[in-house]
Design a protein around this motif. Sequence first.
Motif, mmCIF file in Angstrom:
data_model
loop_
_atom_site.group_PDB
_atom_site.id
_atom_site.type_symbol
_atom_site.label_atom_id
_atom_site.label_comp_id
_atom_site.label_asym_id
_atom_site.label_seq_id
_atom_site.Cartn_x
_atom_site.Cartn_y
_atom_site.Cartn_z
ATOM 1 N N UNK A 118 46.669 131.897 137.473
ATOM 2 C CA UNK A 118 45.793 132.467 138.494
ATOM 3 C C UNK A 118 46.521 132.670 139.816
ATOM 4 N N UNK A 119 47.620 131.968 139.993
ATOM 5 C CA UNK A 119 48.462 132.162 141.175
ATOM 6 C C UNK A 119 49.856 131.628 140.866
ATOM 7 N N UNK A 120 50.854 132.134 141.583
ATOM 8 C CA UNK A 120 52.224 131.678 141.379
ATOM 9 C C UNK A 120 52.858 132.260 140.128
ATOM 10 N N UNK A 121 53.801 131.511 139.555
ATOM 11 C CA UNK A 121 54.551 131.990 138.394
ATOM 12 C C UNK A 121 54.755 130.855 137.409
ATOM 13 N N UNK A 122 55.341 131.213 136.239
ATOM 14 C CA UNK A 122 55.536 130.239 135.171
ATOM 15 C C UNK A 122 56.816 129.438 135.418
ATOM 16 N N UNK A 123 57.039 128.441 134.572
ATOM 17 C CA UNK A 123 58.196 127.558 134.698
ATOM 18 C C UNK A 123 59.504 128.345 134.621
ATOM 19 N N UNK A 124 60.464 127.855 135.375
ATOM 20 C CA UNK A 124 61.768 128.518 135.457
ATOM 21 C C UNK A 124 62.852 127.479 135.167
ATOM 22 N N UNK A 125 63.693 127.677 134.134
ATOM 23 C CA UNK A 125 64.777 126.703 133.861
ATOM 24 C C UNK A 125 65.692 126.494 135.050
ATOM 25 N N UNK A 126 65.742 127.471 135.958
ATOM 26 C CA UNK A 126 66.567 127.303 137.150
ATOM 27 C C UNK A 126 65.933 126.342 138.147
ATOM 28 N N UNK A 127 64.659 126.021 137.969
ATOM 29 C CA UNK A 127 63.961 125.060 138.846
ATOM 30 C C UNK A 127 63.478 123.908 137.980
ATOM 31 N N UNK A 128 64.358 122.938 137.645
ATOM 32 C CA UNK A 128 63.961 121.861 136.724
ATOM 33 C C UNK A 128 62.843 120.981 137.260
ATOM 34 N N UNK A 129 62.634 120.980 138.589
ATOM 35 C CA UNK A 129 61.563 120.161 139.148
ATOM 36 C C UNK A 129 60.261 120.947 139.301
ATOM 37 N N UNK A 130 60.229 122.187 138.842
ATOM 38 C CA UNK A 130 59.037 123.018 138.984
ATOM 39 C C UNK A 130 57.975 122.688 137.949
ATOM 40 N N UNK A 131 56.707 122.753 138.359
ATOM 41 C CA UNK A 131 55.582 122.462 137.461
ATOM 42 C C UNK A 131 54.480 123.492 137.700
ATOM 43 N N UNK A 132 53.586 123.600 136.722
ATOM 44 C CA UNK A 132 52.386 124.428 136.825
ATOM 45 C C UNK A 132 51.175 123.512 136.658
ATOM 46 N N UNK A 133 50.215 123.602 137.577
ATOM 47 C CA UNK A 133 49.047 122.725 137.573
ATOM 48 C C UNK A 133 47.845 123.426 136.955
ATOM 49 N N UNK A 134 47.048 122.640 136.241
ATOM 50 C CA UNK A 134 45.748 123.138 135.793
ATOM 51 C C UNK A 134 44.851 123.304 137.021
ATOM 52 N N UNK A 135 43.975 124.313 137.015
ATOM 53 C CA UNK A 135 43.261 124.731 138.225
ATOM 54 C C UNK A 135 42.415 123.606 138.827
ATOM 55 N N UNK A 136 41.679 122.843 138.009
ATOM 56 C CA UNK A 136 40.850 121.762 138.550
ATOM 57 C C UNK A 136 41.702 120.674 139.189
ATOM 58 N N UNK A 137 42.827 120.359 138.575
ATOM 59 C CA UNK A 137 43.730 119.370 139.155
ATOM 60 C C UNK A 137 44.296 119.872 140.482
ATOM 61 N N UNK A 138 44.638 121.153 140.540
ATOM 62 C CA UNK A 138 45.168 121.714 141.790
ATOM 63 C C UNK A 138 44.149 121.608 142.912
ATOM 64 N N UNK A 139 42.869 121.847 142.604
ATOM 65 C CA UNK A 139 41.834 121.725 143.632
ATOM 66 C C UNK A 139 41.673 120.284 144.083
ATOM 67 N N UNK A 140 41.765 119.331 143.140
ATOM 68 C CA UNK A 140 41.618 117.925 143.503
ATOM 69 C C UNK A 140 42.766 117.447 144.384
ATOM 70 N N UNK A 141 43.954 117.994 144.172
ATOM 71 C CA UNK A 141 45.133 117.585 144.940
ATOM 72 C C UNK A 141 45.370 118.466 146.169
ATOM 73 N N UNK A 142 44.535 119.469 146.379
ATOM 74 C CA UNK A 142 44.723 120.413 147.488
ATOM 75 C C UNK A 142 46.131 121.020 147.431
#
Length: 763
Positions: A118-142
Amino acid sequence: MRATLRWAHADLRSHRGEALFIVLATAGIVSSLVLAMALFGYATNPWQRIFNQSHGAHVWIHTGRSADAGQLAKLGGVESVAGPYRTASATVESRGARAAVELRGVVAQPRVARPLLSSGRWLDPARPDGVVLEADLARALWAGPGDTLVVPGTSHTFTVLGVADSAEPHFSAGERPGLIWALPSALQHVGGPSGQVIGLRLTHPGDTDYTAQRAVTTLGTGAVTQVSNWQQARGEAQGDNRLLGQVLGLFGLGALGAAALAVHGAIGTRIRGHLRDIAVLKAIGFTPGQVVRIFLVQHVAFASLGALLAATFVQTLGRRIPGPPGEAVRVWQGLPGHTAALVAVPVAVVLFIGATTGVAAWRAGRVPPVPVLRAAAPAGERLSRPARMALGLRLPPALVLGWHRAFPRRPRSVATVVRLALPLTLIVVALSAWTTIERFHSRPEQVGLATTLTARADRSLNSTGAAALLARDPQVTAVYPGTEVAALVPGQTATIALRGLGTRHAPYPFALAEGRAARGPDEAVAGQGLLDLLDVRVGDWVRMTVGGRPQILHIVGRSIELENAGRVISTSLDTLRENDPTVRPTLYALRLRHGADPDRVREQLAADGRGHLDVRTASNPADSFSPLRGAVIGLIVVLALIGLIDVLTVIGGTLREGQRDLLALRAVGLSPRQITAMTVTATACTVLAAVLVGLALGMPLARWLIDCQGRSSGIGAGIARGPSLTVLALFVTAAVLGAAALAVVPASRSARRRLADTLSGTA
């Protein structure tokens, strides 16, 4: 046609208030039904859309690391699989908010159960610390793309690359961890318990339970830690919006029936009052069909105007309604069947009211062209024995005669009371729903919310030290150590929540609706959802599997469980330790002193814990019921308008029935004020009888409806509460005094009519 319109216009001028109430009541009914459809569509379609677009899995199975989950792809009926993926449990923090999460190791976007960005982009092997959040979790964590997540207790951080929607069961604080998609290499940095998960997409979704059972049998019960399916995810996604839609739909249909009866009664009363005029119309050439058409056109026009106003309101301003109803309208307006539903509901309501009007107006078409003289009408009812005794005791004649006029022992008076009692019964049900919702706030300990805060300690604090630290706060009166694990049910088709709270020396105060508290070894209490799932009752023994170990418990009571759809079985922590000595507390439920501020205590405990305690306020489901309160108020207003129509009909009928006796009452010496008091008393007595009938029917009906909803949601029966005696007394007083006040002016005018007018009206 011109004469028909002129007569209808003249009749409208003499009944403006009744016409206004019909328009407003119809608008309220149509609005309720349309909003109910919007909420039903909003509750189901978003999840279904995500499930279809993501090619969602029907069964999710969590296993240990050593299990060969890949072999499940060969099971019969499995169309395709997602995974298996490695998982790791952790806690992450962002902007001061913490959440338990499950990290899932993936690389490319899956073909089955594909996260919908819904926003942003998918995981990138060049960014090993990158993550994608589920939408409800993203709202809870702001949190959003570009934000940083901290793993407490470690130096590792994650960078949020994107946010995605998923059809899996969503994040729920304190109940279900949130979902994070990360590269497999990132999982080794969190250090939490690890495992794997696989999703099965089935050829036939109806075989979900059978396939889940075969999967658990194939892997072995010791290898499976949790099973969930698409039906549970859909039910949780629908949540309170479906409940709100059911309330609006139920009351909308009830109000529609009450409005139809009110219109039927109003037309019948007006026909009896216009017999002479209708006869004259027939004498000058009006056909029975034209006479029926006069009343039909009037009331269909009123209903059409109200339906048009309601449809216009929902279409133009519905999205601005605060809370879930407004959000539901916004989503619903983008669905394919939105326009058809917006037209079909108002049309159906207008047709229903029109059919009811036609039945009542048919009597007008049968009026003979030569009116029957009123003098030939049956004589008034003889005074009953109690009425004669009351007059003998020198009670005011106006009160005695008014009571006698209200109940003349005719079927018509019974029909009047029943017609008026219907909206009053629904108002009593609405008041009971309000009281039940309010009980979740005022008496949370009675509905399964005995504690206010929940604390979790990290690994640096042992159970003894954590409990002592929490009990040190003067605002904390009790600390209940506990843990919650997933357990496989018999048949191995699903998992439930097995909860150990409190000890035998300090038992947790569960809210029981049936049976008794668990005090002995192997005793437990269970929620209604679990009893229904396992088809057991209080007093039965149940067997479940926890981490490969069998756990057998004796259900001695039914508790009110608001979480996990009631699929919860609770016992003491001591009972779990007897089966598995390695069990340790993972949470602490805290009871506070009366009047303590939960937020202030939470902040103080977090400060005392110096980063080692995660303290949260226990979620109260009543917080999500706020839109339901607004709906209840709106429905009470609509039902009150329908009741006003009935009261005006009662007043008109009472005045018409009293015209014949007006000369006699004056002849025996009653003053206009006494005659007015007699009419007001008759109206008040009729309304009082209807209110008493409404109370007698509404209280048990409300309890039955609320308990049925509780059972269907897994909470169970026993949560319904009726209004207090004070509220009921105010309701009765307001209804009776309001009806009496409405009757004063028309009764006074009728009592002061000239003798010539009275003779003309009775001729």
